[in-house]
Design a protein around this motif. Structure first.
Motif, PDB file in Angstrom:
ATOM      1  N   GLN A   5       0.812  -1.213   0.000  1.00 42.83           N
ATOM      2  CA  GLN A   5       0.000   0.000   0.000  1.00 42.83           C
ATOM      3  C   GLN A   5       0.850   1.270   0.000  1.00 42.83           C
ATOM      4  O   GLN A   5       0.619   2.172  -0.783  1.00 42.83           O
ATOM      5  CB  GLN A   5      -0.962   0.015   1.204  1.00 42.83           C
ATOM      6  N   ASP A   6       1.837   1.337   0.908  1.00 39.26           N
ATOM      7  CA  ASP A   6       2.624   2.573   1.004  1.00 39.26           C
ATOM      8  C   ASP A   6       4.026   2.449   0.415  1.00 39.26           C
ATOM      9  O   ASP A   6       4.702   3.443   0.193  1.00 39.26           O
ATOM     10  CB  ASP A   6       2.676   3.089   2.444  1.00 39.26           C
ATOM     11  N   GLY A   7       4.494   1.221   0.163  1.00 41.78           N
ATOM     12  CA  GLY A   7       5.801   1.017  -0.440  1.00 41.78           C
ATOM     13  C   GLY A   7       6.979   1.356   0.463  1.00 41.78           C
ATOM     14  O   GLY A   7       8.122   1.315   0.030  1.00 41.78           O
ATOM     15  N   GLU A   8       6.723   1.665   1.720  1.00 38.67           N
ATOM     16  CA  GLU A   8       7.789   2.097   2.619  1.00 38.67           C
ATOM     17  C   GLU A   8       7.896   1.292   3.906  1.00 38.67           C
ATOM     18  O   GLU A   8       8.986   1.090   4.418  1.00 38.67           O
ATOM     19  CB  GLU A   8       7.588   3.572   2.999  1.00 38.67           C
ATOM     20  N   THR A   9       6.776   0.842   4.424  1.00 38.95           N
ATOM     21  CA  THR A   9       6.769   0.151   5.713  1.00 38.95           C
ATOM     22  C   THR A   9       7.251  -1.288   5.534  1.00 38.95           C
ATOM     23  O   THR A   9       6.648  -2.055   4.777  1.00 38.95           O
ATOM     24  CB  THR A   9       5.340   0.146   6.309  1.00 38.95           C
ATOM     25  N   PRO A  10       8.343  -1.679   6.212  1.00 38.91           N
ATOM     26  CA  PRO A  10       8.808  -3.062   6.110  1.00 38.91           C
ATOM     27  C   PRO A  10       7.742  -4.035   6.623  1.00 38.91           C
ATOM     28  O   PRO A  10       7.104  -3.782   7.646  1.00 38.91           O
ATOM     29  CB  PRO A  10      10.046  -3.099   7.000  1.00 38.91           C
ATOM     30  N   LEU A  11       7.561  -5.125   5.915  1.00 39.48           N
ATOM     31  CA  LEU A  11       6.581  -6.138   6.321  1.00 39.48           C
ATOM     32  C   LEU A  11       7.092  -7.003   7.476  1.00 39.48           C
ATOM     33  O   LEU A  11       6.296  -7.569   8.216  1.00 39.48           O
ATOM     34  CB  LEU A  11       6.216  -7.018   5.122  1.00 39.48           C
ATOM     35  N   ASN A  12       8.395  -7.125   7.595  1.00 38.91           N
ATOM     36  CA  ASN A  12       9.050  -7.872   8.685  1.00 38.91           C
ATOM     37  C   ASN A  12       8.662  -9.343   8.776  1.00 38.91           C
ATOM     38  O   ASN A  12       8.859  -9.972   9.810  1.00 38.91           O
ATOM     39  CB  ASN A  12       8.828  -7.180  10.037  1.00 38.91           C
ATOM     40  N   TRP A  13       8.144  -9.933   7.725  1.00 33.46           N
ATOM     41  CA  TRP A  13       7.787 -11.351   7.745  1.00 33.46           C
ATOM     42  C   TRP A  13       9.017 -12.235   7.936  1.00 33.46           C
ATOM     43  O   TRP A  13       8.910 -13.383   8.351  1.00 33.46           O
ATOM     44  CB  TRP A  13       7.031 -11.754   6.472  1.00 33.46           C
ATOM     45  N   TRP A  14      10.188 -11.727   7.641  1.00 31.77           N
ATOM     46  CA  TRP A  14      11.426 -12.490   7.683  1.00 31.77           C
ATOM     47  C   TRP A  14      12.029 -12.617   9.078  1.00 31.77           C
ATOM     48  O   TRP A  14      12.927 -13.422   9.286  1.00 31.77           O
ATOM     49  CB  TRP A  14      12.466 -11.854   6.753  1.00 31.77           C
ATOM     50  N   GLN A  15      11.563 -11.837  10.039  1.00 35.77           N
ATOM     51  CA  GLN A  15      12.171 -11.858  11.370  1.00 35.77           C
ATOM     52  C   GLN A  15      12.209 -13.251  11.995  1.00 35.77           C
ATOM     53  O   GLN A  15      13.254 -13.668  12.476  1.00 35.77           O
ATOM     54  CB  GLN A  15      11.467 -10.855  12.294  1.00 35.77           C
ATOM     55  N   PRO A  16      11.110 -14.002  12.005  1.00 35.19           N
ATOM     56  CA  PRO A  16      11.173 -15.352  12.597  1.00 35.19           C
ATOM     57  C   PRO A  16      12.167 -16.266  11.867  1.00 35.19           C
ATOM     58  O   PRO A  16      12.832 -17.082  12.508  1.00 35.19           O
ATOM     59  CB  PRO A  16       9.741 -15.894  12.454  1.00 35.19           C
TER      60      PRO A  16
END
Length: 160
Positions: A144-155
């Protein structure tokens, strides 16, 4: 997962306000009609090769069910991209990455996030100059904003 099929996914609107639809090869599960992407998309944001999605009935929209851990990397060039492809593809392949799509001015790669953002970015930046060619992630930032990290990779990174 069983049969290989091609689905159509909504990628957004072009400059004229027309829908951009991307055709994607997928493996379709006979159990629940979910689809596993066979390659990373060139235009659809938020997903990568190996991700499991489910099409929303009567639309070209989808629900993300499960991430594969792959990053989608897109490289764009103002000129013929083949010199970049010839140099970059073998280097990413050494890390386990895959060249999913190559056109005259675009490359799409899939590579597992466990290779590390710093290592991947350093490698790409050796061959992509930021002026005549640029690169971006397809599934790292909020569509949507192209800027906010999704952080799905943290785990995933916490496990390694």
């Amino acid at each position: 997962m069983q049969a290989l099929q091609v689905i159509e996914l909504f990628a957004g609107l072009d400059a004229n306000g027309q829908a951009v639809i991307e055709r994607m090869p997928v493996k379709v599960s006979e159990e629940d009609d979910s689809c596993q992407l066979v390659k990373s998309p060139a235009f659809v944001k938020g997903i990568a090769s190996g991700d499991k999605i489910k099409l929303r009935p009567g639309s070209q929209d989808f629900e993300l069910l499960e991430r594969s851990g792959n990053l989608c990397i897109r490289v764009l060039s103002r000129a013929d991209i083949s010199p970049i492809a010839e140099a970059l593809a073998p280097e990413l392949e050494k890390l386990g990455g895959e060249l999913d799509t190559e056109t005259e001015r675009m490359l799409v790669f899939s590579i597992h996030v466990s290779c590390g953002f710093k290592a991947i970015e350093a490698l790409i930046n050796k061959y992509v100059d930021g002026q005549n060619s640029v690169w971006l992630y397809g599934n790292v930032y909020d569509p949507q904003d192209g800027e906010t990290p999704l952080n799905w990779w943290q785990p995933i990174l916490d496990e390694n």
